[in-house]
Design a protein around this motif. Structure first.
Motif, PDB file in Angstrom:
ATOM      1  N   VAL A   4       0.725  -1.241  -0.047  1.00 54.00           N
ATOM      2  CA  VAL A   4      -0.040  -0.048  -0.051  1.00 54.00           C
ATOM      3  C   VAL A   4       0.850   1.206  -0.051  1.00 54.00           C
ATOM      4  N   PHE A   5       2.042   1.154   0.847  1.00 53.15           N
ATOM      5  CA  PHE A   5       2.759   2.331   0.702  1.00 53.15           C
ATOM      6  C   PHE A   5       3.399   2.679  -0.562  1.00 53.15           C
ATOM      7  N   MET A   6       3.876   1.568  -1.288  1.00 52.00           N
ATOM      8  CA  MET A   6       4.412   1.751  -2.759  1.00 52.00           C
ATOM      9  C   MET A   6       3.358   2.340  -3.386  1.00 52.00           C
ATOM     10  N   GLN A   7       2.190   1.646  -3.546  1.00 61.19           N
ATOM     11  CA  GLN A   7       0.878   2.112  -4.241  1.00 61.19           C
ATOM     12  C   GLN A   7       0.862   3.630  -3.947  1.00 61.19           C
ATOM     13  N   GLN A   8       0.557   3.816  -2.903  1.00 65.34           N
ATOM     14  CA  GLN A   8       0.285   5.383  -2.484  1.00 65.34           C
ATOM     15  C   GLN A   8       1.328   6.298  -2.868  1.00 65.34           C
ATOM     16  N   SER A   9       2.665   6.017  -2.656  1.00 66.60           N
ATOM     17  CA  SER A   9       3.701   6.845  -3.030  1.00 66.60           C
ATOM     18  C   SER A   9       3.878   7.178  -4.661  1.00 66.60           C
ATOM     19  N   ALA A  10       3.607   6.285  -5.419  1.00 71.30           N
ATOM     20  CA  ALA A  10       3.655   6.295  -6.854  1.00 71.30           C
ATOM     21  C   ALA A  10       2.168   6.809  -7.510  1.00 71.30           C
ATOM     22  N   GLY A  11       1.143   6.877  -6.557  1.00 72.16           N
ATOM     23  CA  GLY A  11      -0.096   7.439  -6.911  1.00 72.16           C
ATOM     24  C   GLY A  11      -0.836   6.486  -7.875  1.00 72.16           C
ATOM     25  N   VAL A  12      -0.581   5.332  -7.965  1.00 71.68           N
ATOM     26  CA  VAL A  12      -1.069   4.242  -8.745  1.00 71.68           C
ATOM     27  C   VAL A  12      -2.274   3.662  -7.863  1.00 71.68           C
ATOM     28  N   GLN A  13      -3.353   3.471  -8.712  1.00 77.76           N
ATOM     29  CA  GLN A  13      -4.476   2.480  -8.103  1.00 77.76           C
ATOM     30  C   GLN A  13      -4.541   1.212  -8.751  1.00 77.76           C
ATOM     31  N   LEU A  14      -4.366   0.219  -7.731  1.00 75.21           N
ATOM     32  CA  LEU A  14      -4.517  -1.193  -8.174  1.00 75.21           C
ATOM     33  C   LEU A  14      -5.617  -1.629  -8.335  1.00 75.21           C
ATOM     34  N   ALA A  15      -6.142  -2.480  -9.339  1.00 75.80           N
ATOM     35  CA  ALA A  15      -7.515  -3.033  -9.331  1.00 75.80           C
ATOM     36  C   ALA A  15      -7.622  -4.150  -8.248  1.00 75.80           C
ATOM     37  N   PRO A  16      -8.875  -4.230  -7.840  1.00 72.11           N
ATOM     38  CA  PRO A  16      -9.095  -5.143  -6.523  1.00 72.11           C
ATOM     39  C   PRO A  16      -8.383  -6.578  -6.711  1.00 72.11           C
ATOM     40  N   LEU A  17      -8.416  -7.072  -8.035  1.00 71.35           N
ATOM     41  CA  LEU A  17      -7.863  -8.373  -8.139  1.00 71.35           C
ATOM     42  C   LEU A  17      -6.324  -8.335  -7.888  1.00 71.35           C
ATOM     43  N   GLU A  18      -5.724  -7.221  -8.276  1.00 67.87           N
ATOM     44  CA  GLU A  18      -4.343  -7.095  -8.283  1.00 67.87           C
ATOM     45  C   GLU A  18      -3.931  -6.991  -6.792  1.00 67.87           C
ATOM     46  N   LEU A  19      -4.651  -6.215  -5.868  1.00 63.07           N
ATOM     47  CA  LEU A  19      -4.540  -6.184  -4.378  1.00 63.07           C
ATOM     48  C   LEU A  19      -4.777  -7.492  -3.872  1.00 63.07           C
ATOM     49  N   LEU A  20      -5.827  -8.217  -4.137  1.00 61.46           N
ATOM     50  CA  LEU A  20      -5.780  -9.498  -3.539  1.00 61.46           C
ATOM     51  C   LEU A  20      -4.567 -10.461  -4.110  1.00 61.46           C
ATOM     52  N   ILE A  21      -4.094 -10.301  -5.304  1.00 60.15           N
ATOM     53  CA  ILE A  21      -2.805 -10.818  -5.575  1.00 60.15           C
ATOM     54  C   ILE A  21      -1.522 -10.475  -4.811  1.00 60.15           C
ATOM     55  N   GLY A  22      -1.663  -9.190  -4.393  1.00 60.12           N
ATOM     56  CA  GLY A  22      -0.606  -8.601  -3.593  1.00 60.12           C
ATOM     57  C   GLY A  22      -0.635  -9.432  -2.285  1.00 60.12           C
ATOM     58  N   ILE A  23      -1.803  -9.160  -1.717  1.00 57.67           N
ATOM     59  CA  ILE A  23      -1.833  -9.774  -0.438  1.00 57.67           C
ATOM     60  C   ILE A  23      -1.744 -11.184  -0.233  1.00 57.67           C
ATOM     61  N   GLY A  24      -2.071 -11.964  -1.419  1.00 56.22           N
ATOM     62  CA  GLY A  24      -1.619 -13.435  -1.425  1.00 56.22           C
ATOM     63  C   GLY A  24      -0.107 -13.645  -1.466  1.00 56.22           C
ATOM     64  N   LEU A  25       0.406 -12.819  -2.309  1.00 53.74           N
ATOM     65  CA  LEU A  25       1.849 -12.953  -2.344  1.00 53.74           C
ATOM     66  C   LEU A  25       2.838 -12.564  -1.037  1.00 53.74           C
ATOM     67  N   ALA A  26       2.106 -11.367  -0.286  1.00 52.70           N
ATOM     68  CA  ALA A  26       2.736 -11.272   1.059  1.00 52.70           C
ATOM     69  C   ALA A  26       2.406 -12.409   2.193  1.00 52.70           C
ATOM     70  N   VAL A  27       1.195 -12.820   1.967  1.00 55.44           N
ATOM     71  CA  VAL A  27       1.232 -14.097   3.045  1.00 55.44           C
ATOM     72  C   VAL A  27       2.215 -15.332   2.539  1.00 55.44           C
ATOM     73  N   MET A  28       2.163 -15.516   1.064  1.00 52.05           N
ATOM     74  CA  MET A  28       3.031 -16.792   0.718  1.00 52.05           C
ATOM     75  C   MET A  28       4.507 -16.362   1.260  1.00 52.05           C
ATOM     76  N   LEU A  29       5.098 -15.113   1.091  1.00 56.25           N
ATOM     77  CA  LEU A  29       6.403 -14.892   1.695  1.00 56.25           C
ATOM     78  C   LEU A  29       6.724 -15.234   2.979  1.00 56.25           C
ATOM     79  N   THR A  30       5.422 -15.152   4.078  1.00 53.91           N
ATOM     80  CA  THR A  30       5.757 -15.519   5.073  1.00 53.91           C
ATOM     81  C   THR A  30       5.504 -17.164   5.437  1.00 53.91           C
ATOM     82  N   LEU A  31       5.235 -17.930   4.512  1.00 49.20           N
ATOM     83  CA  LEU A  31       5.107 -19.240   4.890  1.00 49.20           C
ATOM     84  C   LEU A  31       6.457 -20.108   4.805  1.00 49.20           C
TER      85      LEU A  31
END
Length: 416
Positions: free
Chosen positions: A315-342
């Motif tokens: 979210v920080f990188m998205q807001q700093s760039a002024g980019v609006q990610l689509a809902p599906l892209e946000l879900l993908i990002g959250i999924g990747l973030a969770v995957m990185l913790t496993l």
């Protein structure tokens, strides 16, 4: 001389000095500091060039290694399933909490005035086309363009195939080779991280020279989100524990003191593990064999704090760039973030590598990660604190589900 020797050995000290020095130099030098940006860009590229190989070998070796893991079956399917259930439950809750707090507080907006970060939002694809693009027709092309999701999918399938090979033939030659490549890649990243203070100094000097002292506020907001998020997650997990195990949550703070101090001062789950395991048995009343299993799995996979931190990074990188990610892209990002913790991708210098991975995967610009790297030691304190305490919560909940939880020990009526 002693001070210089200390500074040369302490990466944390170097990073703090680089962060403060870069901001001060940028403010004083103004627009001229932009001449140093190319050095920071080189540092980012040094990380980027190892990401693909690191992700592939990490995922493949993790899945392939499961063919040799028999500990879970020895300790019982029910305990294993309960452990993974609670780990995933708390991880997704932490990730969701981090997302909503970052959207509410908007820490990256203070960076959005930086001209170099302003980019056009990528054209949104349809749901079917997005899913189709997850599968590459040429894995080497995906590797060349750092298209991370097709790379991960291929790595998972390759890992499954390798797992079957190991089970059928008993040969671990390929698995061992991939693990060695992974170790070499980690060594490369460790070498690159030696110059991280220089890269951070140059990147922050460029940003500070463009925006001035206002960059301090996004950094404070970023850390503030993590601090508040950790507190809210601790309260939530305590309430879940009290409801499921019928125990007094007011006894929890003093039970967590020793492991929490260790986590905050070392920012390392591995170093804190012996203290946390001992307290889990002696202070919380978890049976030793259950604690050995759940705490070991938790140290590898139970990273609610990391999940929260990674989602806030997106979210920080998205807001700093002024980019609006689509809902599906946000879900993908959250999924990747969770995957990185496993447990599939554990790397040194996690902020730089993780932010680069997530930014590359979602098509976000990477300039703003200098701020994330600069304050990562403080963020690491919050991450580790929540990761370690989360492991104990999971262990107690699992022990309670299989009658391996001693309430008398928890209530301090007897010693372990």
């Amino acid at each position: 001389m002693k001070v210089l020797k200390f500074l040369s050995k302490s990466t944390t000290t170097q990073m703090v000095i680089a962060t403060i020095g870069g901001m001060v130099f940028g403010v004083l030098a103004g627009a001229w500091a932009g001449n140093l940006k190319f050095i920071g860009d080189i540092f980012i590229r040094l990380i980027q060039m190892s990401i693909v190989l690191l992700v592939m070998t990490s995922v493949i070796s993790a899945i392939g290694e499961m063919a040799r893991e028999k500990e879970a079956s020895k300790l019982g399917l029910k305990m294993g399933m309960n452990t993974f259930k609670w780990i995933l439950f708390f991880t997704f809750i932490a990730a969701g909490l981090g997302y909503f707090m970052a959207v509410l507080i908007r820490p990256g907006e203070g960076m959005s005035t930086v001209e170099t970060l302003a980019v056009e939002a990528p054209e949104a694809l349809g749901f079917q086309e997005t899913l189709t693009n997850f599968v590459s027709t040429n894995i080497f092309q995906a590797m060349a363009t750092a298209d991370m999701i097709p790379i991960i999918i291929f790595s998972v399938l390759f890992g499954v195939g390798l797992n079957i090979l190991v089970k059928n033939t008993g040969s671990t030659l390929i698995l061992d080779g991939i693990k060695e490549v992974n170790a070499i890649t980690l060594n490369v990243i460790q070498v690159v991280m030696k110059v991280a203070p220089i890269g951070v100094f140059c990147l922050l000097a460029n940003v500070a020279g463009t925006t001035g002292l206002q960059i301090i506020f996004p950094m404070i907001q970023y850390l503030g989100i993590l601090l508040v998020g950790v507190i809210l997650m601790m309260v939530f997990m305590a309430l879940v524990l009290a409801a499921r195990c019928q125990v007094n949550p007011l006894l929890l703070p003093k039970k967590f003191v020793d492991m929490s101090i260790m986590a905050l001062t070392t920012t390392s789950s591995a170093i804190t593990f012996p203290t946390a395991l001992k307290d889990c048995i002696e202070k919380f009343g978890v049976r030793r064999d259950v604690a050995n299993f759940t705490m070991s799995v938790g140290m590898t996979m139970g990273s609610a704090g990391a999940a929260m931190c990674y989602v806030v990074m997106i979210v920080f990188m998205q807001q700093s760039a002024g980019v609006q990610l689509a809902p599906l892209e946000l879900l993908i990002g959250i999924g990747l973030a969770v995957m990185l913790t496993l447990g599939t991708i554990t790397v040194p210098g996690s902020a730089a590598v993780v932010a680069t991975f997530l930014g590359t995967s979602l098509g976000l610009p990477l300039e703003s990660i200098a701020l994330l790297i600069g304050v990562d030691w403080f963020a690491g304190m919050f991450r580790t604190f929540l990761n370690v305490n989360n492991d104990v919560f999971v262990s107690v909940l699992v022990a309670n589900s299989i009658d391996a939880f001693d309430r008398d020990i928890y209530n301090e009526k007897k010693a372990a």
